[in-house]
Design a protein around this motif. Structure first.
Motif, PDB file in Angstrom:
ATOM      1  N   LEU A 211       0.806  -1.223   0.000  1.00 25.16           N
ATOM      2  CA  LEU A 211       0.000   0.000   0.000  1.00 25.16           C
ATOM      3  C   LEU A 211       0.838   1.272   0.000  1.00 25.16           C
ATOM      4  O   LEU A 211       0.433   2.292  -0.561  1.00 25.16           O
ATOM      5  N   GLN A 212       1.979   1.219   0.680  1.00 23.27           N
ATOM      6  CA  GLN A 212       2.866   2.386   0.782  1.00 23.27           C
ATOM      7  C   GLN A 212       2.127   3.618   1.335  1.00 23.27           C
ATOM      8  O   GLN A 212       2.224   4.720   0.799  1.00 23.27           O
ATOM      9  N   THR A 213       1.385   3.409   2.409  1.00 28.26           N
ATOM     10  CA  THR A 213       0.676   4.520   3.048  1.00 28.26           C
ATOM     11  C   THR A 213       1.199   4.708   4.475  1.00 28.26           C
ATOM     12  O   THR A 213       1.751   3.784   5.080  1.00 28.26           O
ATOM     13  N   LYS A 214       1.005   5.900   5.002  1.00 28.09           N
ATOM     14  CA  LYS A 214       1.439   6.183   6.366  1.00 28.09           C
ATOM     15  C   LYS A 214       0.701   5.310   7.374  1.00 28.09           C
ATOM     16  O   LYS A 214       1.277   4.855   8.368  1.00 28.09           O
ATOM     17  N   GLN A 215      -0.582   5.077   7.105  1.00 34.19           N
ATOM     18  CA  GLN A 215      -1.374   4.261   8.024  1.00 34.19           C
ATOM     19  C   GLN A 215      -0.838   2.824   8.071  1.00 34.19           C
ATOM     20  O   GLN A 215      -0.756   2.208   9.141  1.00 34.19           O
ATOM     21  N   ALA A 216      -0.466   2.302   6.899  1.00 33.82           N
ATOM     22  CA  ALA A 216       0.046   0.926   6.842  1.00 33.82           C
ATOM     23  C   ALA A 216       1.379   0.804   7.575  1.00 33.82           C
ATOM     24  O   ALA A 216       1.610  -0.158   8.331  1.00 33.82           O
ATOM     25  N   TRP A 217       2.268   1.768   7.360  1.00 35.95           N
ATOM     26  CA  TRP A 217       3.547   1.742   8.061  1.00 35.95           C
ATOM     27  C   TRP A 217       3.361   2.019   9.555  1.00 35.95           C
ATOM     28  O   TRP A 217       4.123   1.508  10.388  1.00 35.95           O
ATOM     29  N   GLY A 218       2.363   2.796   9.902  1.00 35.84           N
ATOM     30  CA  GLY A 218       2.066   3.018  11.315  1.00 35.84           C
ATOM     31  C   GLY A 218       1.643   1.735  12.007  1.00 35.84           C
ATOM     32  O   GLY A 218       2.043   1.464  13.143  1.00 35.84           O
ATOM     33  N   LEU A 219       0.822   0.939  11.314  1.00 38.97           N
ATOM     34  CA  LEU A 219       0.417  -0.354  11.863  1.00 38.97           C
ATOM     35  C   LEU A 219       1.623  -1.257  12.048  1.00 38.97           C
ATOM     36  O   LEU A 219       1.739  -1.976  13.054  1.00 38.97           O
ATOM     37  N   TYR A 220       2.540  -1.214  11.089  1.00 40.68           N
ATOM     38  CA  TYR A 220       3.751  -2.034  11.207  1.00 40.68           C
ATOM     39  C   TYR A 220       4.594  -1.585  12.403  1.00 40.68           C
ATOM     40  O   TYR A 220       5.158  -2.424  13.125  1.00 40.68           O
ATOM     41  N   ALA A 221       4.693  -0.275  12.631  1.00 38.60           N
ATOM     42  CA  ALA A 221       5.444   0.229  13.788  1.00 38.60           C
ATOM     43  C   ALA A 221       4.855  -0.296  15.092  1.00 38.60           C
ATOM     44  O   ALA A 221       5.590  -0.689  16.012  1.00 38.60           O
ATOM     45  N   ILE A 222       3.529  -0.312  15.166  1.00 45.40           N
ATOM     46  CA  ILE A 222       2.864  -0.852  16.356  1.00 45.40           C
ATOM     47  C   ILE A 222       3.187  -2.338  16.516  1.00 45.40           C
ATOM     48  O   ILE A 222       3.461  -2.816  17.624  1.00 45.40           O
ATOM     49  N   ALA A 223       3.159  -3.068  15.393  1.00 46.45           N
ATOM     50  CA  ALA A 223       3.454  -4.498  15.437  1.00 46.45           C
ATOM     51  C   ALA A 223       4.874  -4.764  15.931  1.00 46.45           C
ATOM     52  O   ALA A 223       5.115  -5.688  16.712  1.00 46.45           O
TER      53      ALA A 223
END
Length: 540
Positions: A211-223
């Motif tokens: 997706l290359q979106t901020k929301q997607a990378w934010g979810l990964y940071a949480i993970a």
């Protein structure tokens, strides 16, 4: 003859077309046998996770979990309980349950004093006990429930990596009855949570790449953050993700790597307080992990690698035949690298190499035990399960009937073998992952003690947690005399039978010399004895 051959060829071709249509993604439904097999695997997996939760030995590591979760430390246990007084089992069991005097602050203090284990699981266990109690079954039901989240996570990961719902369904079926996942789902430790975080972080990583979106990378940071707070080795997984990204994202490497790095750093930043705590308590952490640094021979290390791969799928000691699973895994990975795109095979290979290689090298150089602990290689074995699932799914969809039959036979065999292994282990009080060499005698010893009318067990503080573990298996009528180090007690005379459990050699020798006891061993491998008083004529 020609007509018969043509007819056979036509029949085979028609069968292959039928098989191909049955497994077409987005097309017709799967055949009945496969749907039944997958459903049966999931149902059996659920049953095996919940069956006999309270009958299995609550061993050393689990007793230590409850001790810390409820705000006690091992030092506190020894100082308060090992005082030489004769007490009932309930007096020791209080260290395994919540107390009005021990709040969340005490739990955090106990966890901070043992920083080798990140705190997330233990805090969840404290919260869980507030709602469901602190019995053995209640404490183990938390990792069971957590393990169920592995199903949607691995399904999601397979869709992101393989774009195949069939692979996802097979992967769910395999981990449902995989002995590796079932036995750790029933243990009051963080390993089922770690497996979930490995799957979730990997799936969220692939989603962020797509997706290359901020929301997607934010979810990964949480993970990443959740994973780091779950297990000390979790940091190897985002490193594997980074290696995969560098090798596959050539066209948009800078932008993608920048997003990945920011997400990984954000996840790491949340973990900095615990890193500081580990550094400050490094001497304690180093001492607590001494067991994995004990030397073992290269032959032993390799042998354990082989049997551990066996235990992921079958969990049966096959001796030299354990190499069969190594060879089968090699075939799967050879096929994977030859017949899939780099986007697929490199993800699996990166996850295996990056998470296993440092531990393997450490063991080969230091002859330590890191890579021989099955639970330490959770990401590696998950990657192997992904590879096997994709191999089976691809061959089930094959146009060649022979490949289809081989894959179907292999899948049925794995499900049957895993189910049988789980059935056997579910009926056992002690299994190999509970250090059976050290704790295998506990249930039998408990039964010996419980058969006596008025027993007393004597132990000293050299193995305090072992005594705490044993207390879960004892009848409430049993009395304990727990001693500080170097103290020799005056054994009360009102008990019908006196036992020594996990006592130091000086204590046993002093009791024999000073109070005319004869220590009769009850096990060849454990320090447990039945003390009998010598007749007056035989006393020295």
């Amino acid at each position: 003859m020609a007509s018969r051959a043509a007819s056979a060829t036509s029949l085979r071709g028609a069968t292959e077309v039928k098989v191909r249509k049955q497994f077409r993604l987005g097309g017709k439904r799967y055949p009945i046998w496969l749907k039944l097999l997958l459903l049966t695997s999931l149902l059996l997996g659920l049953c095996f996770r919940f069956v006999n939760l309270d009958r299995k030995l609550y061993w050393h590591d689990e007793a230590l979990t409850s001790l810390r979760v409820f705000g006690y430390t091992q030092t506190e246990l020894v100082q308060q309980a090992f005082n030489g007084q004769v007490v009932e089992v309930a007096a020791l069991q209080k260290y395994q349950h919540p107390s009005p005097d021990k709040g969340w602050g005490d739990t955090l203090t106990a966890l901070a004093g043992n920083a080798e284990h990140p705190p997330l699981y233990y805090l969840l266990a404290r919260l869980w006990s507030d709602g469901f109690g602190s019995s053995v079954a209640a404490m183990r039901s938390l990792p069971v429930v957590i393990s169920l989240f592995a199903f949607p996570c691995i399904y999601w990961l397979c869709l992101e990596l393989f774009e195949s719902s069939l692979t996802a369904a097979i992967a769910c079926a395999l981990i449902a009855i995989a002995p590796f996942h079932v036995i750790y789902a029933q243990e009051a430790r963080e390993y089922s949570l770690w497996a979930v975080t490995v799957l979730f972080s990997s799936a969220s990583f692939l989603r962020a790449l797509r997706l290359q979106t901020k929301q997607a990378w934010g979810l990964y940071a949480i993970a990443v953050s959740v994973s780091l707070y779950t297990h000390a080795l979790a940091g190897l997984v985002p490193i594997a993700h980074g290696v995969y990204l560098l090798a596959t994202q050539r066209d948009r490497l800078f932008k993608t790597f920048k997003s990945f790095a920011l997400a990984a750093i954000a996840g790491l930043a949340t973990f900095l307080p615990w890193i500081v705590l580990v550094v400050r308590n490094w001497a304690q952490v180093h001492a607590a992990t001494e067991g994995v640094r004990r030397a073992q021979t290269l032959h032993t290390i390799i042998g354990k690698w082989f049997i551990n791969l066996n235990r992921v799928f079958v969990d049966t000691e096959l001796g030299s035949a354990n190499i069969i699973f190594v060879l089968l895994a090699a075939v799967v990975f050879y096929w994977l690298c030859r017949h899939t795109t780099q986007r697929i095979w490199l993800f699996i290979v990166s996850l295996i190499v990056v998470t296993a290689f440092p531990l393997v090298i450490a063991d080969l150089i230091l002859q330590s035990r890191y890579s021989t602990n099955l639970r330490y290689l959770t990401p590696c074995y998950i990657a192997i399960e992904l590879a096997v699932s994709y191999y089976l799914a691809t061959h089930l969809r094959s146009r060649q009937l022979r490949q289809h039959k081989v894959a179907r036979t292999a899948l049925v065999t794995l499900v049957a073998a895993g189910s049988l292994s789980c059935l056997i282990s579910s009926q056992s009080e002690v299994w190999w992952h509970k250090s059976i060499q050290k704790t295998g005698f506990y249930p039998e010893f408990s039964r010996i003690v419980d058969r006596t009318t008025n027993p007393l067990i004597i132990s000293d503080s050299s193995n305090a947690i072992d005594v705490l573990s044993l207390s879960h298996s004892l009848d409430p009528k049993v009395h304990l005399q727990l001693l500080p180090a170097t103290v020799v007690p005056q054994v009360p005379g009102q008990f019908s039978d006196v036992f020594l459990f996990s006592a130091s050699i000086p204590l046993r020798e002093n009791l024999e010399k000073t109070q005319n006891f004869q220590a009769q061993p009850l096990s060849k491998t454990r320090n447990v004895f039945h003390l009998t008083k010598l007749p007056a004529l035989l006393r020295k």
